[in-house]
Design a protein around this motif. Structure first.
Motif, PDB file in Angstrom:
ATOM      1  N   UNK A   1      46.173  -2.550  -7.594  1.00  0.00           N
ATOM      2  CA  UNK A   1      46.934  -2.526  -6.444  1.00  0.00           C
ATOM      3  C   UNK A   1      47.685  -1.296  -6.767  1.00  0.00           C
ATOM      4  N   UNK A   2      47.580  -0.269  -5.837  1.00  0.00           N
ATOM      5  CA  UNK A   2      48.005   1.055  -5.969  1.00  0.00           C
ATOM      6  C   UNK A   2      49.559   1.028  -5.829  1.00  0.00           C
ATOM      7  N   UNK A   3      50.182   0.054  -5.216  1.00  0.00           N
ATOM      8  CA  UNK A   3      51.558  -0.211  -4.857  1.00  0.00           C
ATOM      9  C   UNK A   3      52.194  -0.720  -6.109  1.00  0.00           C
ATOM     10  N   UNK A   4      51.506  -1.723  -6.754  1.00  0.00           N
ATOM     11  CA  UNK A   4      52.421  -2.022  -7.868  1.00  0.00           C
ATOM     12  C   UNK A   4      52.170  -0.979  -9.066  1.00  0.00           C
ATOM     13  N   UNK A   5      50.889  -0.347  -9.135  1.00  0.00           N
ATOM     14  CA  UNK A   5      50.772   0.665 -10.040  1.00  0.00           C
ATOM     15  C   UNK A   5      51.801   1.831  -9.859  1.00  0.00           C
ATOM     16  N   UNK A   6      52.044   2.297  -8.519  1.00  0.00           N
ATOM     17  CA  UNK A   6      52.893   3.407  -8.395  1.00  0.00           C
ATOM     18  C   UNK A   6      54.464   2.958  -8.735  1.00  0.00           C
ATOM     19  N   UNK A   7      54.670   1.690  -8.406  1.00  0.00           N
ATOM     20  CA  UNK A   7      55.948   1.409  -8.741  1.00  0.00           C
ATOM     21  C   UNK A   7      56.364   1.568 -10.373  1.00  0.00           C
ATOM     22  N   UNK A   8      55.370   1.098 -11.048  1.00  0.00           N
ATOM     23  CA  UNK A   8      55.454   1.307 -12.334  1.00  0.00           C
ATOM     24  C   UNK A   8      55.498   2.839 -12.655  1.00  0.00           C
ATOM     25  N   UNK A   9      54.901   3.524 -12.196  1.00  0.00           N
ATOM     26  CA  UNK A   9      54.985   4.948 -12.527  1.00  0.00           C
ATOM     27  C   UNK A   9      56.241   5.470 -11.999  1.00  0.00           C
ATOM     28  N   UNK A  10      56.776   5.025 -10.912  1.00  0.00           N
ATOM     29  CA  UNK A  10      57.907   5.623 -10.170  1.00  0.00           C
ATOM     30  C   UNK A  10      57.615   6.774  -9.192  1.00  0.00           C
ATOM     31  N   UNK A  11      56.358   6.729  -9.011  1.00  0.00           N
ATOM     32  CA  UNK A  11      55.990   7.760  -7.791  1.00  0.00           C
ATOM     33  C   UNK A  11      54.777   7.346  -7.081  1.00  0.00           C
TER      34      UNK A  11
END
Lengths: 438, 554
Positions: free
Chosen positions: A274-284
């Motif tokens: 899930x790119x949304x979850x991954x992006x939230x982790x990375x902060x971008x």
């Protein structure tokens, strides 16, 4: 403009030298124009209220109307205001949201544009950038309304039946097999037979007739289903490395919709990302320039000696949406399926046991995977032993599907081949499996 | 792309055609009027105010021509148009200046101008030319600048897809023209012009007549008498600065419209329509508010500025002096110059330089011819320029001019023919009324042929004199018979014209000598015979008139 200020100073110097008193007036006018531009423009921009109204979820092919409201809250008129909404070109219908307007005091205007949901995904709409200024080019400022997001669900193929077995006693789906009868669904009466429960005797009807009559109930089955979606691209053939996972997602989404409509509990777990979850982790967040679709953020790989935990930092084991009924839960499932991206992940056979650890006994586990190899079938057999009800759905074109079916049957579960849309005909038939509902 | 074209045309038309040329003309004329006021104060006898009208006309015409040249629907060369414009303008300016000064040249002046074309330019006209050229170039510069601020079709992006995208910076190349820089340039030029006008305003507050007439020498500014700010200068200041700000607003609109159109924005009509009105209203409010703010005196601050200026001048002078002294010491140390006793003064012999003989002044005819050629060329250039300007504007169409010329030529030809026919008729009538006139020259008689006496030798001249006399006498009835000698024929001539007997003998004797002898005939002798021949000829002619009278009496 600073030139105007410099002009005023230069004129002052010249006028003082030549003692031209009238120059004060000219300087006042120039300064007045300059100060007006410097002071009024920020005030205007600060007092502009922006809002965006639209339906945040859309099904494939739908047209979504986005309404942007711009309100001038101040008493000052706005000479010109330009509003530009960044919309992905792939979604845009028509001219787009790029307008220049003038506002009177306390005036409000609406800007409407449409986007078309062409492909599943998580899209960014906006940000809305407004810029305003004065008549003389003294100052120009911008403001923005942050972006919102639009989720386009995957394609849904309507099912009329699925024919999945159920081990749960009660449920909502009628069935021919009189394995369970739902006491909440009386469908008639019959003569009392020895062994019938006294609690089921219909005393009122029996009083009218001279015989003992018992209530009959609709036989139903309850499906608590977990969709196990395999999106590991290395397990798909080269020819179908893109279309295969997408087709698997379509099947998963269609199944989820069907089960939810039948008021059954449905859950989802997948080894996709899930790119949304991954992006939230990375902060971008990273959105494609052309389509505006959310994409995976790039992150360097760190090598670790362990097994499954030896994955890219920040990436956990495949997440799970446990089976739950209700439309709200269905929306969550569809949102995940809309966003899910295909990326190298845990092998399916290794992942199956861990994915099903917290499920209720008798849960249907629908494994949607490209192949029915021995490892996968063995893993599913373990699920049978654990009391679950696995169903294997193979989504890639397969030459020897019979072999897989035989294998599956011998291991205690069913296997279906849905390599193309025609293969779904058995589930899109016009007759229903059970009786009409009460 | 149609929408973009519409947007370009809409804004460009509304702002460019309606208001912008007038604003440009007004600001330029306001700037020039400052200079005109200074000139009026210095030379109050000349009609500088009337020149303002001509400046307005030139400014408006120059702006409209610049706008017309920007259109793609003509094929005229802009250089030719500009050249023709300047030629015609200067011609009209000369006529106008004569008109307003009531000094149209008389006949003697025209003759003088014909010989000396430079006489057409006097001091007043020279100043006026400079001012007019300033108006023309300034107007053209401003019009060109504002034309560039407007979006040109060639700047529009080629991809239609790009006009639909709402993403800023997406697949758009930057606009070809940096409009921000253009607006900066306009503000800078406006500021410089404003400073010039302020300087003129400042100068105009002094009594310039007193300054120029009394020759005060070196005096400070504060000692000059002042006459205050003239109303015309006040008006010029107001028009220049307020008009300039309005033009800046127009330029801003053009630049914004270019940017919006290029980026595919949908522009509300209300913005374009209300822009000018709103900016004018805002400017009016600011100007009105400024009018109520008290205007202080600049005397004290002026004194401060003068003091600062003096101090700066002293400091600079001191620095220059120090540097000069240092250089002197350095150079004197390097060159080690030892002072020596000055030598005896050198006696300079008076040398009278050889003044070369001045060439004799060109003759009057030469200057007349050269001047005429110059004026013919100039007038032809003016006519060509006028025709070119008219024809490029399509007024009148080319075809009617050719037809007009053809009609004129045919009419002239017709008139000439009728005149010639009338002359022929008159001649034949006259001949018919006078039958007793000498018979027409027949084939038997010798026909006249043109003989250049100067090309003949002395001998041939003498022969010609005699033979022409014989022929003339033969035409009068005294025909020389074949075989008759000159001596025998002499008697017949003497009989008919006794008054010139001696001359006839002399002429015959000279002819015999020239015809039959081998002696050298001098030129002097031919010159001697010539008057004799003339007398004989006169007598023979008279004898012809006498004969007519005698015939009539018969």
């Amino acid at each position: 403009m600073s030139d105007l200020l410099i002009l005023a100073i230069a004129l002052l110097a010249v006028a003082f030298l030549f003692r031209v008193d009238f120059i004060y007036y000219i300087v006042y006018v120039c300064l007045g124009v300059y100060i007006t531009g410097q002071l009024i423009t920020p005030r205007i921009v600060r007092n502009v209220k922006l809002s965006r109204l639209y339906n945040q979820n859309a099904f494939l092919g739908e047209r979504v109307k986005v309404q942007v409201t711009i309100t001038n809250k101040s008493w000052l008129p706005i000479p010109w205001l330009r509003a530009v909404e960044s919309v992905p070109p792939v979604l845009m219908i028509g001219q787009g949201a790029n307008r220049v307007m003038a506002f009177r005091s306390r005036e409000s205007k609406i800007m409407i544009y449409q986007v078309k949901a062409m492909k599943r995904g998580f899209y960014r709409l906006g940000p809305l950038i407004i810029s305003a200024g004065d008549y003389f080019g003294i100052r120009e400022l911008t403001n923005r309304l942050p972006a919102d997001y639009l989720t386009v669900f995957p394609r849904i193929i309507p099912f009329s039946q699925l024919g999945l077995p159920s081990r749960l006693p009660y449920g909502l789906i009628p069935t021919r097999h009189r394995f369970f009868e739902d006491p909440a669904r009386p469908i008639g009466t019959r003569d009392y037979h020895s062994g019938d429960s006294i609690r089921h005797i219909n005393w009122k009807v029996s009083a009218h007739s001279d015989e003992l009559l018992v209530r009959t109930f609709e036989p139903v089955k309850s499906l608590e289903t977990l969709l196990l979606l395999n999106l590991n691209p290395s397990e798909y053939s080269r020819q179908s490395r893109y279309d295969g996972p997408e087709w698997a997602i379509v099947i998963a989404a269609s199944m989820a919709v069907y089960l939810a409509e039948e008021r059954q509990a449905v859950g989802l777990t997948t080894n996709g990302i899930d790119p949304l979850g991954a992006s939230k982790e990375l902060g971008s967040f990273s959105f494609e320039q052309e389509t505006g679709r959310l994409q995976m953020s790039v992150q360097p790989v760190q090598d670790k000696p362990n097994g499954l935990e030896n994955r890219k930092p920040g990436r956990k084991l495949p997440w799970q949406l446990p089976p739950k009924p209700g439309r709200a839960h269905l929306m969550k499932v569809l949102e995940r399926l809309a966003r899910i991206e295909i990326q190298d992940s845990v092998p399916f056979s290794d992942w199956i046991p861990r994915a099903c650890t917290r499920l209720n006994w008798g849960t249907n586990i629908v494994a949607i995977t490209p192949t029915g190899d021995e490892k996968s079938c063995s893993a599913l057999h373990q699920l049978v032993k654990a009391g679950y009800n696995p169903v294997l759905i193979i989504v890639e074109p397969y030459k020897d599907i019979r072999q897989i079916r035989d294998r599956a049957r011998s291991l205690g579960f069913q296997a279906y081949h849905v390599g193309k849309e025609n293969d779904l005909d058995r589930w899109r038939g016009s007759h229903r499996a059970g009786r009409p509902r009460a | 792309m149609d929408h973009d074209s519409e947007s370009i045309d809409r804004t460009n038309l509304q702002t460019a055609v309606n208001v912008r040329p007038l604003l440009i003309a007004l600001t330029v004329v306001a700037l020039v009027s400052g200079l005109l006021l200074i000139l009026r104060l210095i030379w109050p006898d000349w009609p500088w105010n009337l020149l303002l009208l001509f400046s307005i006309f030139i400014a408006v015409e120059s702006t409209l021509t610049s706008l017309w040249l920007k259109k793609p629907n003509h094929f005229a060369s802009s250089i030719k148009i500009r050249g023709a414009e300047i030629v015609v303008t200067l011609f009209l300016l000369r006529l106008f200046s004569w008109l307003i000064t009531s000094s149209f040249p008389g006949r003697s002046d025209l003759y003088r101008i014909l010989r000396h074309p430079e006489a057409v330019i006097d001091g007043f006209f020279a100043l006026v030319i400079l001012l007019t050229l300033f108006v023309i170039f300034r107007t053209q510069s401003l019009t060109r600048l504002f034309s560039r601020l407007s979006l040109d079709r060639s700047e529009l992006p080629q991809s239609k897809r790009s006009s639909r995208s709402g993403v800023l910076g997406d697949e758009y190349s930057p606009l070809l023209i940096d409009r921000h820089a253009l607006l900066q340039r306009y503000y800078r030029d406006w500021a410089i012009g404003g400073a010039m006008l302020i300087i003129c305003a400042g100068i105009s507050t002094f009594d310039l007549v007193e300054i120029t007439n009394n020759d005060p020498g070196v005096r400070s500014i504060s000692s000059f008498s002042r006459i205050g700010l003239q109303p015309e200068m006040l008006a010029a200041l107001m028009i220049y600065f307020l008009g300039g700000l309005l033009l800046a607003s127009e330029g801003r609109l053009a630049a914004l419209n270019a940017r919006w159109t290029y980026e595919g924005a949908t522009i509300e009509n209300r913005i374009i329509k209300s822009w000018r009105r709103s900016s004018l209203l805002l400017l009016f409010i600011i100007a009105l508010t400024a009018a109520f703010i008290p205007i202080s005196s600049t005397v004290d601050i002026s004194g401060v500025f003068q003091a600062i200026g003096w101090i700066a001048f002293l400091i600079v002078g001191l620095i220059v002096a120090i540097i000069s002294v240092i250089y002197y010491f350095i150079l004197s140390g390097l060159m080690r110059v030892t002072p020596t006793e000055p030598g005896p003064p050198v006696q300079l012999n008076e040398v009278v330089p050889d003044i070369p003989q001045l060439a004799s002044p060109p003759s009057e005819i030469t200057s007349l011819i050269l001047g005429s050629v110059f004026w013919i060329i100039l007038l032809a250039a003016i006519v060509i320029a006028v025709i070119y300007l008219i024809r490029t504007r399509g007024i009148p169409p080319k075809r009617s001019f050719s037809e007009w010329w053809r009609h004129l030529f045919q009419w002239l030809r017709k008139q000439w023919r009728s005149l010639f026919q009338q002359v022929q008729i008159m001649t034949s009538d006259l001949r018919s009324k006078m039958p007793a006139l000498e018979p027409p020259i027949t084939i038997a008689t010798l026909s006249w042929r043109f003989i250049r006496l100067s090309s003949l030798s002395a001998r041939d001249k003498v022969r010609y004199y005699y033979l022409s006399s014989v022929r003339r006498a033969g035409a009068r009835g005294a025909i020389r018979k074949d075989g008759e000698t000159p001596s025998e024929y002499t008697s017949e001539l003497k009989e008919k014209w006794p008054g010139v007997s001696d001359e006839i003998d002399e002429l015959t004797r000279s002819f015999i000598k020239a015809r039959y002898s081998g002696q050298l005939i001098e030129e002097i002798e031919a010159e001697y015979v010539k008057p004799i021949w003339k007398r004989i000829r006169r007598a023979i002619r008279r004898r012809g008139g006498n004969r007519l009278d005698s015939d009539r009496n018969k």
